[in-house]
Design an enzyme around this catalytic site. Structure first.
Site, short mmCIF file in Angstrom:
data_model
loop_
_atom_site.label_atom_id
_atom_site.label_comp_id
_atom_site.label_asym_id
_atom_site.label_seq_id
_atom_site.Cartn_x
_atom_site.Cartn_y
_atom_site.Cartn_z
N LEU A 17 0.83 -1.20 0.00
CA LEU A 17 0.00 0.00 0.00
C LEU A 17 0.87 1.26 0.00
CD1 LEU A 17 -2.82 1.21 0.06
CD2 LEU A 17 -2.77 1.11 2.55
N ILE A 432 22.56 19.92 18.53
CA ILE A 432 21.91 18.80 19.22
C ILE A 432 22.52 17.45 18.85
CG2 ILE A 432 19.66 17.76 19.74
CD1 ILE A 432 20.11 20.63 20.77
N SER A 434 23.17 15.69 15.35
CA SER A 434 23.37 15.28 13.96
C SER A 434 23.58 16.49 13.05
CB SER A 434 22.17 14.47 13.49
OG SER A 434 20.99 15.20 13.63
N CYS A 517 6.11 4.11 7.48
CA CYS A 517 6.19 2.96 8.38
C CYS A 517 7.49 3.02 9.17
CB CYS A 517 6.19 1.67 7.57
SG CYS A 517 4.71 1.47 6.56
N GLU A 606 6.57 10.24 25.67
CA GLU A 606 5.68 9.29 24.98
C GLU A 606 5.22 8.16 25.88
OE1 GLU A 606 7.21 7.67 21.36
OE2 GLU A 606 7.65 9.68 20.62
N HIS A 695 12.70 22.31 11.69
CA HIS A 695 11.72 21.63 10.84
C HIS A 695 11.40 22.45 9.59
CE1 HIS A 695 11.23 18.66 13.89
NE2 HIS A 695 10.92 19.57 14.79
N1 GLN Z 1 21.12 13.63 18.81
C1 GLN Z 1 20.00 13.40 17.96
C2 GLN Z 1 20.14 14.19 16.68
O1 GLN Z 1 20.64 15.26 16.71
C3 GLN Z 1 18.69 13.76 18.64
C4 GLN Z 1 17.51 13.36 17.80
C5 GLN Z 1 16.18 13.59 18.44
O2 GLN Z 1 16.03 14.33 19.37
N2 GLN Z 1 15.16 12.99 17.94
O3 GLN Z 1 19.71 13.78 15.62
ZN ZN Z 2 15.11 16.52 19.16
#
Ligand code: GLN
Ligand code: ZN
Length: 756
Positions: A17, A432, A434, A517, A606, A695
């Site tokens: 799908l 953060i 990456s 997914c 979560e 984002h």
């Molecule tokens: N250290 C991760 C990154 O920078 C944190 C990812 C996340 O918070 N989802 O991608």
């Molecule tokens: Zn994050």
């Protein structure tokens, strides 16, 4: 005794799908082609269920995007901006879901959010004060006809009216959604009448909202709704799941419905309360096969528990999955490469149906060879499990004491030691973790996985990426660097693959939303860390510079939540095992000279249970797991954590109790509003509120970030503040990231000047 399937995954065992949808969205196939793939999937899934002995087949569990959206369309709940004058069709649904479709004009998509405590996301219905409900889409009725034409008995499955309203949001004006209930019920009646005219006997109405704590008005709504719907000329099965509904027992037992379904996997203890209150003709559907996990059930134990009930209720007892199988992968049969000892522990959606069938055999004909073989298999599995327990690990866990969970000294002492060591300026800048996962990096990894690149070449090439990433950060003037995580695809997968006790499937995909997914790791045995997981990368990156490079780890709570976790020990116990593995990595990083270590916990929130009254227990063990992972280091080693969402008001005390030296969070979109929680609470440690919305492809200006940092400084003493983006940058590209970070550093320098 009937077997009851609450719903089957729709995505297909090879994600058919997903691929058909994406092809259609790209304009490479017609509606007719998409519909034919969908029809074929439904046919297959019904056949599998029928083969397993399920007599009434769920219809309406299939959805082109989301079953809540299907229902909205059926009810005529279509946001104004997504209509195009004509009748509702598939493209209308896709415009609601994605903001665009091959036909019709683009318009912002509807909001999507998590479905209760699952990782499935639904499209939030938008209701206006003068909302009308009219059957506007025929899909559900057509599927009933389709199932019947294949010779099946159809049991339509849809969200019940109260939960539908509960999950909706109001648009235009603020008003009480419950005022729409009478009109909504009229439309439900029309739908039920249509089903009845099609010859349907049973309809399953899902009301998972009953697992929540509801105020009087919402409780009353159930009386009102089912008081009206009882006149429908067919039988209603009211399905509850994802948690206990014992707190609503008297309400629920008094509803005039022909059957009730209970989730006895998440809440076995609620059974007794309901059994006694069953009406004379009422059916009880017992959800005993877990619809949210991948493990084979202990059928012998389940049968033992159900035997008295089976005798009492006879054919009024239905054996069921706990909830729809939507949350499990489709078919274990396609996992041909899986290690047999892991495979023997598993049951995916298709196998869970077989389990229902076997359970029925255990209850109805326990003396047959077949039944005996099932019992023997369950016993063997348990014995193997018990043997597989790691005694050393158990002993280590038993020996843990308070000191293992706490740093050597309180934060103020650590702060001074860390300040003396790193001599960071006011408002230290960092990221953060990456950095952009470029096509070149992904290509490298895929060639390495295929065996086209050997380890040495792969490592050498990634080191080059790391070197480049460090150089860029140095040029930008960032204070605390990261190595960039180029070696990681998905962070949980990265750690999972290196931990013992964690396994991976090839096709174990579960729908998260639409065509998307996820393939969660399987925590199937005691978790241990055979060797260092990140030390080489961190050491290499640190060797390139005198500035501190943060070690980068994923925390125990997040690894747990984003995996399928075994059920023979508690989640708390699994979290402890994971915490020890991460702790060993933290200590190894410290020993390798890494002075700052970040333990990401983006999934921390979560795990919050559906019922508020259960929150405290969860927060206790989740905080403990984090602390255990972090507390093995000296005062002068700085521990960071990161969480990327924007709700802290109700958990701030727990966040503070984690006692990370620094926490970075997502705040830029809320314009620092969510810092109020930290301000009101008087958060004691250091904090980096995100100033760069990662984002969006937009590059934030210096002025915008200066103003955000200033806003933050009004709420939190500036001495406690860090400056950083909202989250990792792996989904962005360097053309955006470099100027954005340059502006971030410039903004920080500007403020340092102003603040002295
Ligand atoms: N250290 C991760 C990154 O920078 C944190 C990812 C996340 O918070 N989802 O991608
Ligand atoms: Zn994050």
């Amino acid at each position: 005794m009937q077997l009851n399937s609450l719903g089957f995954p729709r995505i297909g065992r090879r994600r058919e799908l997903k691929f058909a949808l994406e092809k259609y969205w790209r304009g490479e196939s017609s509606v007719a082609e998409l519909e034919s793939v969908a029809r074929e999937l439904r046919r297959t899934h019904w056949q599998w269920q029928a083969d397993a002995g399920v007599a009434q087949l769920p219809v309406g569990d299939f959805a082109y995007y989301d079953q809540v959206l299907t229902l909205s369309a059926t009810l005529g709940v279509i946001p104004e901006r997504h209509r195009d004058g004509g009748a509702v069709n598939l493209d209308t649904l896709f415009r609601i879901a994605r903001g665009r479709a091959p036909s019709g004009k683009h318009a912002p998509a509807s909001e999507m959010t998590k479905y209760f405590n699952t990782n499935y996301h639904y499209l939030v219905p938008e209701l206006s004060e003068d909302q009308r409900f009219d059957i506007a889409w025929e899909q559900l009725f057509e599927e009933v006809t389709e199932a019947q034409a294949l010779g099946h008995t159809a049991k339509p499955v849809l969200l019940g009216p109260v939960t539908f309203l509960y999950l909706s949001k109001t648009v235009g004006s603020e008003f009480d959604r419950l005022t729409l209930l009478p009109a909504l019920l009229e439309c439900y009646q029309a739908i039920l009448a249509r089903f009845a005219a099609q010859g349907v006997e049973w309809v399953q109405l899902d009301e998972p909202a009953l697992a929540l704590e509801l105020d009087d008005n919402w409780q009353q709504a159930f009386n009102q709704a089912y008081g009206v719907l009882k006149s429908a000329p067919l039988k209603l099965l009211l399905a509850t799941y994802y948690g206990t509904v014992a707190h609503h027992q008297s309400l629920l037992s008094a509803l005039p419905v022909a059957g009730i379904h209970l989730d006895l996997v998440t809440a076995p203890e609620q059974l007794q309360a309901f059994v006694g209150a069953l009406a004379p003709e009422q059916v009880l559907s017992v959800g005993v096969i877990n619809g949210r996990n991948v493990w084979a059930a202990d059928l012998d134990l389940v049968a033992e528990q159900l035997a008295p009930l089976a005798r009492d209720l006879g054919d009024r007892l239905w054996l069921a999955t706990s909830c729809s199988l939507l949350h499990t992968p489709v078919d274990l049969e396609v996992e041909t490469a899986l290690a047999p000892e892991l495979k023997s522990l598993l049951a995916f959606a298709r196998q869970k149906l077989t389990e229902l069938q076997e359970l029925k055999a255990l209850l109805e004909a326990p003396e047959t060879e077949n039944a005996k073989a099932v019992v023997a298999r369950c016993r063997d599995r348990r014995a193997a499990r018990a043997q597989g327990r790691n005694q050393q690990l158990s002993a280590r866990i038993d020996a843990l004491s308070a000191t293992d969970y706490n740093r050597n000294h309180e934060f103020e002492v650590r702060r001074q030691a860390q300040q003396a060591r790193f001599k960071l300026p006011l408002l230290p800048t960092t990221t953060i973790g990456s950095f952009p996962q470029t096509a070149a990096i992904r290509n490298l990894r895929s060639r390495w996985r295929k065996g086209e690149l050997d380890d040495a070449v792969y490592t050498e090439q990634l080191q080059q990426v790391t070197r480049d990433t460090i150089e860029r950060q140095l040029k930008l003037g960032i204070d605390v660097l990261v190595h960039g995580e180029a070696e990681r695809n998905d962070m949980v997968e990265y750690f999972g693959e290196q931990l013992d006790g964690v396994g991976f499937t090839k096709h174990g995909w579960v729908q998260s939303y639409g065509s998307r997914c996820v393939k969660p790791p399987l925590i199937y045995a005691d978790v241990t860390r055979p060797k260092a997981m990140t030390v080489d990368w961190a050491e290499y990156a640190q060797s390139l510079t005198d500035r501190p490079v943060k070690g980068m780890l994923t925390g125990p709570v997040t690894i747990l939540h984003w995996s399928f976790a075994r059920e023979d020990i508690s989640r708390e116990q699994i979290a402890t095992q994971l915490a020890l593995a991460i702790r060993d990595e933290v200590v190894a990083l410290e020993r390798a000279g890494i002075g700052i270590i970040q333990i990401d916990e983006p999934a921390f929130r979560e795990g919050l249970p559906l019922k508020r009254s259960d929150w405290a227990h969860y927060l206790d063990w989740a905080v403990a797991a984090f602390k255990l992972s972090a507390a093995g280091v000296r005062d002068e080693t700085q521990i960071h954590t990161h969480m990327c969402y924007s709700e802290f008001n109700d958990t701030i005390a727990a966040i503070a109790a984690m006692d990370a030296d620094v926490i970075t969070i997502e705040t830029s979109r809320s314009r620092m509003e969510l810092l109020n929680a930290f301000e009101d609470f008087d958060y004691p440690n250091e904090i980096g509120p995100g100033v760069y919305d990662i984002h969006s492809p937009n590059i934030p200006t210096v002025e915008a970030m200066v103003s955000l940092i200033e806003k933050a400084a009004q709420k939190i003493p500036v001495r406690q503040l860090w400056v950083n983006p909202d989250c990792g940058l792996k989904t962005r590209n360097w053309e955006e990231v470099e100027p954005a970070l340059k502006n971030m550093v410039d903004a920080t320098r500007e403020l340092r000047r102003r603040l002295g």
